[in-house]
Design a protein around this motif. Structure first.
Motif, PDB file in Angstrom:
ATOM      1  N   LYS A  63      14.095  -3.620  16.049  1.00  0.00           N
ATOM      2  CA  LYS A  63      13.951  -2.443  16.898  1.00  0.00           C
ATOM      3  C   LYS A  63      12.989  -1.442  16.268  1.00  0.00           C
ATOM      4  O   LYS A  63      12.110  -0.926  16.934  1.00  0.00           O
ATOM      5  CB  LYS A  63      15.314  -1.796  17.130  1.00  0.00           C
ATOM      6  CG  LYS A  63      15.276  -0.627  18.070  1.00  0.00           C
ATOM      7  CD  LYS A  63      16.660  -0.070  18.293  1.00  0.00           C
ATOM      8  CE  LYS A  63      16.610   1.123  19.229  1.00  0.00           C
ATOM      9  NZ  LYS A  63      17.925   1.706  19.450  1.00  0.00           N
ATOM     10  N   LYS A  66       9.353  -2.516  16.562  1.00  0.00           N
ATOM     11  CA  LYS A  66       8.812  -2.284  17.893  1.00  0.00           C
ATOM     12  C   LYS A  66       8.507  -0.806  18.093  1.00  0.00           C
ATOM     13  O   LYS A  66       7.499  -0.452  18.652  1.00  0.00           O
ATOM     14  CB  LYS A  66       9.794  -2.786  18.959  1.00  0.00           C
ATOM     15  CG  LYS A  66       9.883  -4.292  19.027  1.00  0.00           C
ATOM     16  CD  LYS A  66      10.866  -4.735  20.079  1.00  0.00           C
ATOM     17  CE  LYS A  66      10.994  -6.245  20.088  1.00  0.00           C
ATOM     18  NZ  LYS A  66      12.027  -6.714  20.998  1.00  0.00           N
ATOM     19  N   GLN A  67       9.417   0.066  17.624  1.00  0.00           N
ATOM     20  CA  GLN A  67       9.182   1.494  17.775  1.00  0.00           C
ATOM     21  C   GLN A  67       7.948   1.921  16.997  1.00  0.00           C
ATOM     22  O   GLN A  67       7.153   2.697  17.489  1.00  0.00           O
ATOM     23  CB  GLN A  67      10.391   2.276  17.289  1.00  0.00           C
ATOM     24  CG  GLN A  67      11.576   2.173  18.230  1.00  0.00           C
ATOM     25  CD  GLN A  67      12.799   2.863  17.681  1.00  0.00           C
ATOM     26  OE1 GLN A  67      12.901   3.134  16.493  1.00  0.00           O
ATOM     27  NE2 GLN A  67      13.757   3.128  18.543  1.00  0.00           N
TER      28      GLN A  67
END
Length: 97
Positions: A63, A66-67
């Motif tokens: 996560k 991706k951020q």
């Protein structure tokens, strides 16, 4: 979910070699390497020392990656409108890139 680069970093070394240095069993190391178990902070520090890498180069979350990718793309897309960059306030004339 937390992932890691342990297998890649370990290369040709055996799991037992790394586990012995860290002070855990080969079985425990195997669980950690497969991301089946999360190691204690003490083990994380010892792995960082063993591989001579900062913790964030060994363990990461998908996560967060991706951020980070999205933030990088957004910063590259910043547009200048009369030397006023979005999300950055007023800039001196000619300093926009």
């Amino acid at each position: 979910m937390i992932k890691n680069n342990l297998k890649k970093l370990r290369g040709e070394l055996s799991q037992k070699t790394v586990a012995d240095y860290v002070g855990i069993t080969q079985q425990q190391y195997s669980y950690i390497e497969r991301s089946d178990r999360m190691p204690s902070f003490e083990v994380v520090l010892k792995l960082s020392q063993f591989f001579e890498k900062p913790i964030e180069k060994i363990f990461f979350t998908l996560k967060n990656n991706k951020q980070l990718s999205n933030k990088t793309k957004q910063s590259k897309r910043r547009q200048c409108d009369g030397c006023r960059a979005t999300n950055q306030g007023t800039r001196a004339k000619g300093s926009c890139t």
